[in-house]
Design a protein around this motif. Structure first.
Motif, short mmCIF file in Angstrom:
data_model
loop_
_atom_site.label_atom_id
_atom_site.label_comp_id
_atom_site.label_asym_id
_atom_site.label_seq_id
_atom_site.Cartn_x
_atom_site.Cartn_y
_atom_site.Cartn_z
N THR B 629 0.46 -8.64 5.01
CA THR B 629 1.89 -8.10 4.90
C THR B 629 2.21 -8.15 3.56
OG1 THR B 629 1.86 -9.41 7.00
CG2 THR B 629 4.07 -8.66 6.08
N PHE B 630 2.06 -9.17 2.73
CA PHE B 630 2.66 -9.15 1.13
C PHE B 630 2.17 -7.88 0.35
CE2 PHE B 630 1.85 -10.56 -3.02
CZ PHE B 630 3.03 -11.08 -3.58
N LEU B 632 1.76 -5.20 1.37
CA LEU B 632 2.46 -3.97 1.57
C LEU B 632 3.66 -3.86 1.22
CD1 LEU B 632 2.26 -3.22 5.53
CD2 LEU B 632 1.16 -2.05 4.05
N SER B 633 4.34 -4.92 0.74
CA SER B 633 5.69 -4.82 -0.07
C SER B 633 5.76 -5.11 -1.55
CB SER B 633 6.59 -5.91 0.65
OG SER B 633 6.84 -5.61 2.25
N PHE B 634 4.52 -5.42 -1.88
CA PHE B 634 4.78 -5.51 -3.60
C PHE B 634 3.82 -4.60 -4.21
CE2 PHE B 634 6.35 -9.38 -1.59
CZ PHE B 634 7.41 -9.58 -2.46
N GLY B 635 3.94 -4.62 -5.63
CA GLY B 635 3.38 -3.72 -6.27
C GLY B 635 1.80 -3.89 -6.26
N SER B 636 1.16 -2.85 -7.12
CA SER B 636 -0.13 -2.98 -6.85
C SER B 636 -0.94 -3.89 -7.51
CB SER B 636 -0.51 -1.80 -7.56
OG SER B 636 -0.37 -1.48 -8.80
N GLU B 695 -2.23 -3.89 8.59
CA GLU B 695 -1.85 -3.56 7.31
C GLU B 695 -2.68 -2.74 6.45
OE1 GLU B 695 -1.66 -6.58 8.70
OE2 GLU B 695 0.04 -7.58 8.28
N SER B 697 -4.82 -0.64 7.49
CA SER B 697 -4.83 0.82 7.55
C SER B 697 -3.96 1.68 6.85
CB SER B 697 -4.86 1.33 9.03
OG SER B 697 -3.64 0.77 9.46
N LEU B 698 -3.03 0.93 6.61
CA LEU B 698 -1.82 1.68 5.72
C LEU B 698 -2.20 1.51 4.25
CD1 LEU B 698 0.81 3.24 5.47
CD2 LEU B 698 1.93 1.05 5.91
N GLU B 700 -4.93 1.51 2.96
CA GLU B 700 -5.89 2.22 2.73
C GLU B 700 -5.31 3.61 2.11
OE1 GLU B 700 -8.28 2.82 6.16
OE2 GLU B 700 -9.93 2.89 4.68
N LYS B 701 -3.84 3.77 2.29
CA LYS B 701 -3.08 4.99 1.91
C LYS B 701 -2.38 4.76 0.69
CE LYS B 701 -2.57 7.47 6.13
NZ LYS B 701 -1.60 8.17 7.20
N HIS B 702 -2.75 3.28 0.05
CA HIS B 702 -1.79 3.24 -1.05
C HIS B 702 -2.42 3.98 -2.33
CE1 HIS B 702 -0.58 0.34 -4.10
NE2 HIS B 702 0.05 -0.22 -3.16
N TYR B 703 -1.20 4.07 -3.08
CA TYR B 703 -1.32 5.18 -4.17
C TYR B 703 -2.24 4.50 -5.17
CZ TYR B 703 1.64 2.06 -7.12
OH TYR B 703 1.92 1.17 -7.84
#
Lengths: 675, 845
Positions: B629-630, B632-636, B695, B697-698, B700-703
């Motif tokens: 979860t973390f 998802l909300s923080f920088g790369s 999380e 699965s999302l 995976e779409k990370h920039y």
């Protein structure tokens, strides 16, 4: 209005006309020496180029200024265009004597039709009286002393010879020939006063038969109308019987000439540049060429001379249909571009829109103008985004969109430009992060930089789907992240929100995931240590701020705006992923913060929006959780994950979507743009 | 030789013959310097001098020889004491001090100083009394002292020293002047610049001479010292710097020992005498120099220079005398507010710690103790740098181990080994024994040789020093910890402005982490409980963790330190570290990217989760879920650190891999809590095992490419056997992964190769992409015809008005000028008339 215009024109005439005319004459002389003069009376040299010349100067000056302050953001322009072909004739056409001139019997009283009783007219009247008085005095003197007549004549002749000497000094004797031409030609012309009836007759003739020689007369009249008042050429001053005639000529020529030319050249509406170039060799062209040239040049003269936005817009819309004709005259089209860009950058909405449409027309119809067009437009954009305030945010947004339009005409070409520009941005960023010096940071913490980033973000958004622009995207992302990293703290919250908005846009277009919340913690955890005693109400608008002034930092308005903006951008983020299977997890950490904020905030007005967002997010969270409980696929099943809830998404009928739509709508009146 | 000259002078005839003039001049010159230096005392002295001298000069020769002599002597004395007193920082009152105030017998500096001070006091008292009596008194005193001094060689030489100096001064000053006031004038005439240049040259000359042959030129140190007493700041600075250079060069590699009484009485050879004299002068000047530095340090304009000199000295000659005072002031400046000074001091102390060979570690222990005292004195409110220097301390781990073994383990082991050996060796032959003995003997010899060559302390001494250093080090560390605790308790509600409250805590925790293996086991329990409290653990008394005044980074650091301490003591410690996991679990949510140090978080993930052995399954699951979860909300950078940890946890705890699969609505493993609660504070109660890692699965779409590929890598684990691991893609620990992706790193990377986009050529149609259609529509509604007509007509009218105006104006001007011409015409007419009449007249005549 009229008064203002008068003043402007007078001032301009006094200041610039003389020197500009002089210089022009010189340049022309130099060229004319080399060229054999055309047949007597066919063309008449005159200083009609001075107005565009001034525009050149002005734009060049602003460009120079911009170059200094932008420090390398803009593209270099090769300004070799002190038009080599300046010597284009002004387009006076020899008239067919067969064309009728009508004396004005029906409206003879119209000479005195000055509807406007403004200061200038009164002044003129006063002066008239004065002249009469002085003349009387002079006459008395003359009567008294007949010898004085001789003396005066002698003096006048001296004065004249002196003047002519001065002239010839300047003009190397060239103008004396011109003068002759003028006197021959001009006097005969000026004798023929244009009346409304004449114009009507001519118009009818031309409308019936485009090949009619009356077109020459009409175009000459148009030429005089366009140059009216700019050159104190007394002969042409008297040509227009009244204002109506003036209006008739201009509107008729502007609205009809395109059709006439096309009829003369026998080309269809969708003729492109190649066709024109082909035509250029033909015999037909030779007859029409001077007509077109005269028309185009004089229209440009009109454009650079007019000050009223509405008329300008009108002229632009009329001229837009004949853009393709410009392709035959490269130098003229360059002049056109400059004028257009100036008008485009001006603040008026309709005017800049019509100017932009014309620019786009030019850029798409004349491929070799595209480069110049992009460079100049880009530089103009940068120069006009230097200062941002509440009033011009919309305009800048518009300019940006226009620029994106232009760049989207040829994505291949403009993506190269984009890459160079983004590299420049990146280089500035690197230097700043290395030195951390105030001066270097300043180069980023300004509107030009941010607007430039925003431009490429918008460009990416528009073209990402159709082209493979991923490398450019990652570069832009790097810049955005770097800027956000370099400017932490509450003072730079507006800047940060702007960056987050850009990220949201990029995320929407590329369907990639960006961890937006990481940039918003400052907003959501805003410490409220405001002094309650603050009395002055300061309006805080983030749209025109990058850095919050210190005085506002602790104000209640700032905090409010801060949290409301954060809610707005984060709901954009949520809205984007509101149908994704992991939405509950996306919302987890922001929800915790929002709840805490809701508990702690002391500002009453914020309770409701925060609560509303929390409720909506919770509702959507429950919705997704319910849906995914019945789902049968695992997270590693990409296809299923992607198709999860796609139907609902296309319907767009969940409560969160509706909520977001209302948020976005609320936002619109605040002057904020949403996607 | 000097003595003889001395005597000559004393018996000098009073009429001041030109040959001895130089002496007088020298004295006056010094007077000037003195007056210039201290205006407060100048007035009475000038008064006195002038009066007495004038009186004396006016007198007839030989009338009052006694008084003359006295005066002469007195003047000389003054000169002598002044030159020796000069190094003691403007103690110009010493001018009239008795010469015996110099510590000739003892070589000890402090004595001199004390006596001088006394004399000074007496002197100032005298100032108020009459001039005459004072002069007499002093004269007597001086005489007495000279008599006393005469037998001592060193005083002679000292006098000679002064002579040398005097002759030097003499060359500079114009001869033949008597009175100090006259000299004053002359001196004023010399511009300050010239003086500066001259002094500079002099300094350079002296310095060069010193470097060429210190033995014979050792006395020029005094001159250099006196130059650095100049009133010109630039000269003072130059003097200090050149003295520094000289001292750095000539200070021997040994400490100069004080001579005992016995040694002094023993007759020694000339050579030895010479050396002794050299050493004595060196140490005296060095001391004077240090005192000057220490006093100058208090003046803001000299502060940086003085500190720099001290740092350089401490860095190069830490073994030499007076190290204590150097150390004291350098340590004091460790927390200076001046960045440059502070950096300098830190560097010096660090190099002191690192290059222990220079001073055999003695300076280390002193420095550590001093810093500890400093911390204590300032109640832990110092600049973090002052504690950070401890990180460069080096402890010999072997030594430490040896020590331990010796103290605790060895006896037992030895016994055991002896038993074993005894058992084994029973059948062994005596030959073997003797051979072993031989070997061990040879080894000992070699060791001794080695030690002799390398000048190291014997291990025992070293051990002792290190032990003391350690205890001082931990004393200050524990003090800081205690202090932060007391503050966080007392101020928990008063003030929650975090940061700056515990400036020393962060470096202290760093240090504890670094030296965790050296902490005594006895302290361990207390330390851990201390850390627990600091990390925000509150025994569940309903306290909101926010009330803790420590920042998130500091609390994370506490967790890290606790684990390091535990682990470095072979995990033998029987401490419950569960609470630290709970803390970390909650702190992950409190982390804020720009406020807290991401590296600390990554380090905490690494120490607590990545390095640990197999975890409790429930706890591991809770952490896995929270980290996902973390991410998802923080920088790369943070995300990749979290994912690396997550992957590692999944690998170690194969049962948790069920979370990757969605079996019948959630994880297949049921546990106490059936429904996952993302906001739970206790990892055991979060019910994370029942959740699914959506999380990923999302992600995976990370920039960011590395994040998204890591996410898909983790997802691929779902298809593998519990024993199998996915293809490793990133062999980094969380900290390294974080650093690789952090924005700073990215920005400092050189720009990549030029981007080139290969797009298929495709020309877009004429449709618009960016502008919304409703904007475009506005363009089509053309301008209203009537409005247009009116506007165009207005335009025309205005233009016509303008041109009309211009025309009229021209006409008016023309007419007006014509009228004006009439005047001229009249004038001409008159002239003509006159001419005519004139002509007529002429004609008439």
């Amino acid at each position: 209005m009229a008064k203002k215009l008068g003043k402007k024109a007078r001032k301009f005439a006094r200041k610039n006309l003389q020197s500009a005319a002089k210089r022009n004459r010189k340049i022309r002389n130099q060229i004319n020496h080399r060229r054999p003069r055309r047949g007597g009376g066919a063309a008449r040299e005159d200083g009609d180029q001075e107005v565009p010349q001034r525009v050149d100067d002005a734009t060049m000056a602003t460009n120079d200024d911009a170059a200094i302050s932008i420090n390398g953001l803009e593209f270099p322009e090769d300004d070799f265009e002190i038009d080599a072909e300046v010597s284009d004739s002004d387009g006076y056409l020899s008239e067919d004597p067969g064309c009728p001139y009508y004396s004005d019997s029906e409206d003879g009283d119209a000479v005195k039709d000055c509807i406007m009783q403004d200061g200038l007219d009164r002044q003129n009247e006063d002066m008239n009286l004065d002249i009469k008085k002085q003349k009387k005095k002079l006459k008395k003197l003359l009567d008294k002393d007949p010898d004085f007549v001789n003396f005066l004549e002698k003096w006048q002749s001296e004065l004249e010879s002196y003047r002519s000497k001065e002239d010839s000094d300047e003009d190397d004797g060239m103008d004396s020939m011109d003068d002759e031409d003028d006197s021959n030609d001009g006097s005969s012309r000026s004798a023929k006063i244009l009346t409304g009836k004449t114009i009507n007759e001519w118009s009818q003739l031309v409308s019936k038969e485009p090949k009619s020689p009356a077109i020459r007369n009409l175009l000459n009249a148009f030429r005089d109308a366009c140059r009216y008042g700019v050159h104190s050429d007394s002969s042409s001053l008297q040509r227009f019987q009244n204002a109506r005639v003036f209006y008739q000529i201009i509107t008729f020529v502007l609205s009809e000439s395109d059709n006439i030319f096309r009829a003369l050249l026998e080309i269809s509406d969708d003729a492109n540049k190649g066709k024109i170039m082909n035509l250029k060799q033909s015999k037909k062209w030779k007859t029409v060429d001077p007509l077109i040239k005269s028309y185009l040049q004089n229209s440009l003269g009109l454009l650079s001379q007019l000050t009223d936005n509405k008329i300008l817009a009108f002229v632009l819309t009329r001229l837009r249909v004949s853009v393709v004709l410009f392709s035959a005259y490269p130098s003229t089209s360059r002049r056109l571009l400059k004028i257009l860009l100036r008008l485009w950058a001006s603040g008026d909405q309709t005017l800049s829109l019509s100017a932009f449409l014309m620019i786009r027309e030019v850029a798409s119809l004349l491929p070799d103008c595209l480069d110049l067009c992009l460079t100049k437009a880009y530089n103009t954009y940068l120069a006009s985004t230097k200062l941002v305030n509440d009033r011009n945010t919309k305009h800048i947004d518009f300019l940006m969109n226009c620029l994106v339009e232009l760049h989207s005409l040829d994505v291949q070409k403009s993506s190269e430009r984009a890459v160079t520009s983004v590299e420049q941005l990146n280089a500035i960023l690197r230097r700043a992060s290395k030195t951390k010096e105030k001066e270097d940071l300043r180069k980023i913490d300004n509107w030009q930089y941010i607007n430039c980033v925003n431009l490429w973000v918008r460009f990416l958004c528009c073209n990402y789907k159709d082209y493979n622009l991923h490398p450019l995207l990652s570069r832009v992302l790097q810049v955005i992240r770097g800027v956000a990293h370099l400017f932490p703290g509450t003072r730079y919250l507006p800047l940060r929100l702007k960056l987050v908005q850009m990220l949201n846009e990029l995320s929407t277009c590329s369907q990639m995931f960006f961890p937006i919340p990481s940039l918003l913690f400052d907003c959501l955890e805003f410490r409220e240590d405001s002094q309650k005693a603050q009395t002055q109400k300061a309006k805080v608008k983030f749209s025109s701020l990058l850095k919050v002034p210190k005085s506002l930092l602790k104000s209640r308005e700032f905090q409010e705006e801060c949290i409301l903006s954060a809610i707005q951008v984060i709901s954009t983020h949520f809205a984007q992923w509101s149908y994704h299977v992991s939405f509950p997890e996306v919302a987890t950490i922001p929800l915790i913060l929002l709840k805490r904020l809701h508990e702690q905030t002391a500002i009453e007005s914020l309770h409701r929006p925060i609560k509303r967002l929390i409720d909506q997010v919770n509702e959507n969270k429950d919705f997704i959780e319910r849906k995914r409980e019945v789902a049968s696929f695992s997270p590693n099943d990409k296809a299923s994950v992607d198709s999860f809830l796609q139907e609902e998404k296309s319907c767009g009928n969940t409560s969160f979507t509706r909520f977001y739509a209302s948020v976005a709508e609320n936002w619109q009146p605040r002057g904020r743009k949403t996607l | 030789m000097g003595k003889r000259k001395d005597k000559n002078k004393v018996i000098l005839p009073p009429e001041l013959p030109p040959e001895v003039d130089d002496d007088e001049v020298a004295v006056s010159e010094e007077d000037i310097a003195f007056y210039a230096g201290d205006s407060k005392n100048a007035a009475p002295f000038r008064h006195f001098d002038q009066k007495s001298i004038d009186r004396y000069v006016r007198r007839v020769t030989g009338r009052d020889e006694g008084e003359v002599e006295r005066l002469y002597e007195e003047r000389q004395k003054r000169k002598a004491t002044e030159s020796s007193g000069r190094p003691r920082e403007e103690d110009d009152d010493l001018e009239v001090d008795p010469v015996d105030a110099l510590p000739i017998k003892t070589l000890q500096g402090e004595l001199v100083y004390n006596r001088c001070m006394k004399a000074k006091k007496a002197r100032s008292d005298d100032n108020s009394s009459s001039v005459n009596s004072k002069a007499q008194e002093e004269g007597a005193d001086a005489k007495h002292s000279i008599k006393k001094d005469e037998p001592k060689g060193k005083s002679k030489i000292k006098k000679g020293d002064d002579k040398v100096k005097n002759t030097q001064f003499q060359t500079e000053v114009p001869k033949g002047k008597l009175h100090s006031d006259v000299l004053d004038e002359v001196k004023e005439e010399l511009s300050t610049e010239e003086l500066f240049e001259k002094k500079k040259a002099q300094l350079a000359e002296l310095g060069m001479a010193m470097l060429e042959d210190p033995e014979s030129n050792i006395r020029s140190l005094n001159d250099m010292l006196s130059i650095s007493n100049d009133k010109d700041q630039k000269v003072v600075k130059l003097g200090l710097m050149s003295l520094l250079a000289v001292f750095k060069d000539i200070i021997p590699s040994y400490r100069i020992r004080q001579l005992t009484e016995k040694e002094l009485t023993v007759e020694v050879s000339k050579e030895v005498k010479k050396t002794r004299y050299y050493e004595y002068t060196l140490i005296r000047c060095y001391k004077a120099y240090l005192q000057k530095l220490i006093s100058l340090e208090k003046q803001p304009q000299f502060y940086p220079v003085a500190v720099r000199c001290m740092c350089a000295l401490l860095d190069t000659v830490p073994h030499f005398n007076f190290r204590e005072s150097l150390l004291a002031s350098v340590v004091k400046n460790l927390s200076s507010s001046d960045d440059v000074v502070r950096k300098m001091c830190c560097e010096t102390i660090r190099s002191l710690f690192v290059n222990e060979g220079k001073h055999r570690g003695e300076a280390t222990i002193e420095a550590v103790r001093l810093i500890a005292d400093h911390v204590k004195l300032n109640d832990c409110q110092l600049h973090p740098d002052s504690i950070e220097v401890f990180l460069s301390l080096r402890f010999d781990e072997d030594l430490e181990k040896d020590e331990k073994e010796e103290e605790k383990v060895k006896p037992k082991k030895n016994k055991r080994r002896q038993n074993q050996e005894a058992l084994k060796q029973l059948p062994a032959s005596d030959k073997k024994k003797t051979r072993q003995e031989l070997i061990s003997k040879a080894r000992e010899e070699v060791d001794a040789d080695l030690r002799a060559v390398s000048f190291t302390l014997d291990p025992k001494e070293r051990k002792r020093i290190q032990k003391e250093t350690l205890s001082a080090l931990f004393e200050s560390y524990f003090r800081i910890l205690k202090h932060s605790m007391s503050i966080s308790n007392s101020r928990s509600k008063a003030n929650n402005a975090s940061g700056g409250l515990h400036p020393l805590l962060a470096p202290c925790l760093d240090g504890l982490g670094k030296f965790s293996h050296l902490i005594d086991l006895d302290f361990m329990g207390e330390l851990i409980s201390c850390l627990k409290k600091l990390s925000g653990y509150s025994d569940r008394q309903g306290q909101i963790p926010n009330d803790n005044t420590l920042s998130v980074s500091e609390r994370l650091q506490c967790c890290i330190v606790a684990f390091k301490v535990w682990r470095s003591n072979l995990e033998a410690l029987n401490v419950d570290l569960q609470d630290f996991f709970v803390q970390l679990y909650n702190l992950i949510l409190e982390y804020r990217p720009d406020r807290d140090r991401g590296e600390v978080l990554a380090d905490a993930l690494k120490t607590l989760l990545w390095e640990g052995k197999q975890q409790d399954m429930l706890r591991a699951a809770a952490f896995i879920k929270r980290l996902a979860t973390f991410a998802l909300s923080f920088g790369s950078a943070e995300a990749i650190a979290a994912l690396v940890t997550l992957k590692h946890l999944l690998q170690k705890n194969s049962k948790c891999r069920n979370m990757l699969e969605n079996d019948s609505g959630g994880g297949s493993l049921s546990c106490l809590v059936a429904k996952y609660n993302p906001e739970a504070e206790d990892p055991y109660l979060s019910g994370a095992l029942a959740s699914v890692l959506w999380e990923l699965s999302l992600l995976e779409k990370h920039y960011d490419n590395s994040v998204s590929s890591m996410a898909s890598n983790i997802l691929s684990m779902a298809n593998l056997n519990p024993t199998q691991n996915p293809v490793p893609i990133l062999n980094l620990n969380p900290l390294e992964a974080y650093r690789d992706l952090s924005t700073e790193r990215e920005l400092s990377k050189p720009p990549g190769k030029a981007l080139s986009l290969n797009l298929k050529k495709k020309r877009r149609g004429k449709e618009f992409v960016a502008l919304s259609p409703d904007v475009l529509q506005k363009a089509d509604c053309s301008v209203d015809k009537d409005v247009l007509e009116e506007k165009l007509q207005n335009h025309f009218t205005v233009l016509r008005g303008i041109s009309e105006n211009e025309r009229l104006r021209a006409e008016l001007n023309h007419t007006l000028s014509s009228i004006n011409m009439y005047k001229e015409y009249k004038k001409q007419k008159k002239k003509n008339r006159k001419l005519k009449t004139g002509r007529k007249k002429i004609a008439r005549v």
